[in-house]
Design a protein around this motif. Sequence first.
Motif, mmCIF file in Angstrom:
data_model
loop_
_atom_site.group_PDB
_atom_site.id
_atom_site.type_symbol
_atom_site.label_atom_id
_atom_site.label_comp_id
_atom_site.label_asym_id
_atom_site.label_seq_id
_atom_site.Cartn_x
_atom_site.Cartn_y
_atom_site.Cartn_z
ATOM 1 N N GLN A 53 0.847 -1.194 0.000
ATOM 2 C CA GLN A 53 0.000 0.000 0.000
ATOM 3 C C GLN A 53 0.877 1.237 0.000
ATOM 4 O OE1 GLN A 53 -3.011 -0.053 3.087
ATOM 5 N NE2 GLN A 53 -2.944 -2.286 3.206
ATOM 6 N N TRP A 55 0.457 5.663 0.084
ATOM 7 C CA TRP A 55 -0.331 6.894 0.039
ATOM 8 C C TRP A 55 0.597 8.017 -0.400
ATOM 9 C CZ3 TRP A 55 0.124 11.646 2.395
ATOM 10 C CH2 TRP A 55 -0.968 12.529 2.200
ATOM 11 N N ASN A 114 7.775 4.061 -9.086
ATOM 12 C CA ASN A 114 6.796 2.972 -8.986
ATOM 13 C C ASN A 114 7.408 1.577 -8.999
ATOM 14 O OD1 ASN A 114 4.510 4.604 -8.714
ATOM 15 N ND2 ASN A 114 4.375 4.886 -10.932
ATOM 16 N N LEU A 142 -0.905 -1.008 -9.209
ATOM 17 C CA LEU A 142 -1.614 -0.195 -8.217
ATOM 18 C C LEU A 142 -3.029 0.185 -8.645
ATOM 19 C CD1 LEU A 142 1.240 2.220 -7.064
ATOM 20 C CD2 LEU A 142 0.439 0.107 -5.972
ATOM 21 N N CYS A 144 -5.846 2.916 -7.257
ATOM 22 C CA CYS A 144 -5.801 4.100 -6.397
ATOM 23 C C CYS A 144 -7.168 4.746 -6.232
ATOM 24 C CB CYS A 144 -4.843 5.128 -6.987
ATOM 25 S SG CYS A 144 -3.163 4.493 -7.227
ATOM 26 N N SER A 157 -3.535 10.477 -2.715
ATOM 27 C CA SER A 157 -3.974 9.298 -3.439
ATOM 28 C C SER A 157 -3.567 8.056 -2.644
ATOM 29 C CB SER A 157 -3.302 9.301 -4.816
ATOM 30 O OG SER A 157 -3.654 8.154 -5.525
ATOM 31 N N CYS A 159 -3.217 4.127 -2.660
ATOM 32 C CA CYS A 159 -3.131 3.050 -3.635
ATOM 33 C C CYS A 159 -2.792 1.735 -2.951
ATOM 34 C CB CYS A 159 -2.028 3.333 -4.661
ATOM 35 S SG CYS A 159 -2.161 4.943 -5.454
#
Length: 179
Positions: A53, A55, A114, A142, A144, A157, A159
């Motif tokens: 996870q 954010w 990423n 991901l 989101c 966001s 995700c």
Amino acid sequence: MMLHVIFALVAAIPLAASLPAKPTYRLPVAMLNVLSESDDCVLPVGFVVQNFQIWTPAPNNKQSINIDFELIDDSTGINTPCQFNETSVSSGPSGLTARYACDNPVVQFIWEDNVLTVIEKACPGSSSAMGFEASGSVTPPLTCVPTSSNTTFGAGSACFSSEYGIPQNYTSLQPSPQN
Ligand SMILES: *[C@@H]1O[C@H](CO)[C@@H](O)[C@H](O)[C@H]1NC(C)=O
Ligand SMILES: *[C@@H]1O[C@H](CO)[C@@H](O)[C@H](O)[C@H]1NC(C)=O
Ligand SMILES: *[C@@H]1O[C@H](CO)[C@@H](O)[C@H](O)[C@H]1NC(C)=O
């Protein structure tokens, strides 16, 4: 007699399947010396990134990125939570890409573009002066949702990986960077 042999062969299959997997990376020659000196060393073969996870704050939100996942390596028996938040400090040498320790500091990670790179110390119990580390990367797929400015962290966001457990092999084993 023939049947007996066949049964013996069939019975041997699960045993063979449970043998430890072999790493896919090449071992540096110096690592072979470490291995020969530490009989209890188990090489890290691969890992699973579980429940990833992240954010990310909106551009005008000063909060830190937050990352959360579990790192599981069945080859070395490691199962540890990993986090990044505003208190995180790079555990690597300055001048190199920041890397963050998991709760079990044998495992560290880098999050960049990423891509999550997992780094695991190889033979952490070895008394060898030269440390080695295995690494491998995954790109979590991901999903989101936006978070509003009313939530704890504010606008941003949130995700999560749509793949709950992401398996990957370690693809390299190198000397650890020196501090
Ligand atoms: C921030 O991350 C550290 C580990 O790096 C963790 O111990 C701590 O609980 C985290 N803080 C919050 C608020 O989640
Ligand atoms: C945020 O809070 C304000 C006032 O408390 C409210 O009017 C608004 O609808 C909330 N916004 C969201 C996206 O929940
Ligand atoms: C890891 O390597 C093994 C052996 O080469 C291969 O069978 C397996 O598919 C690989 N796993 C992943 C997740 O790439």
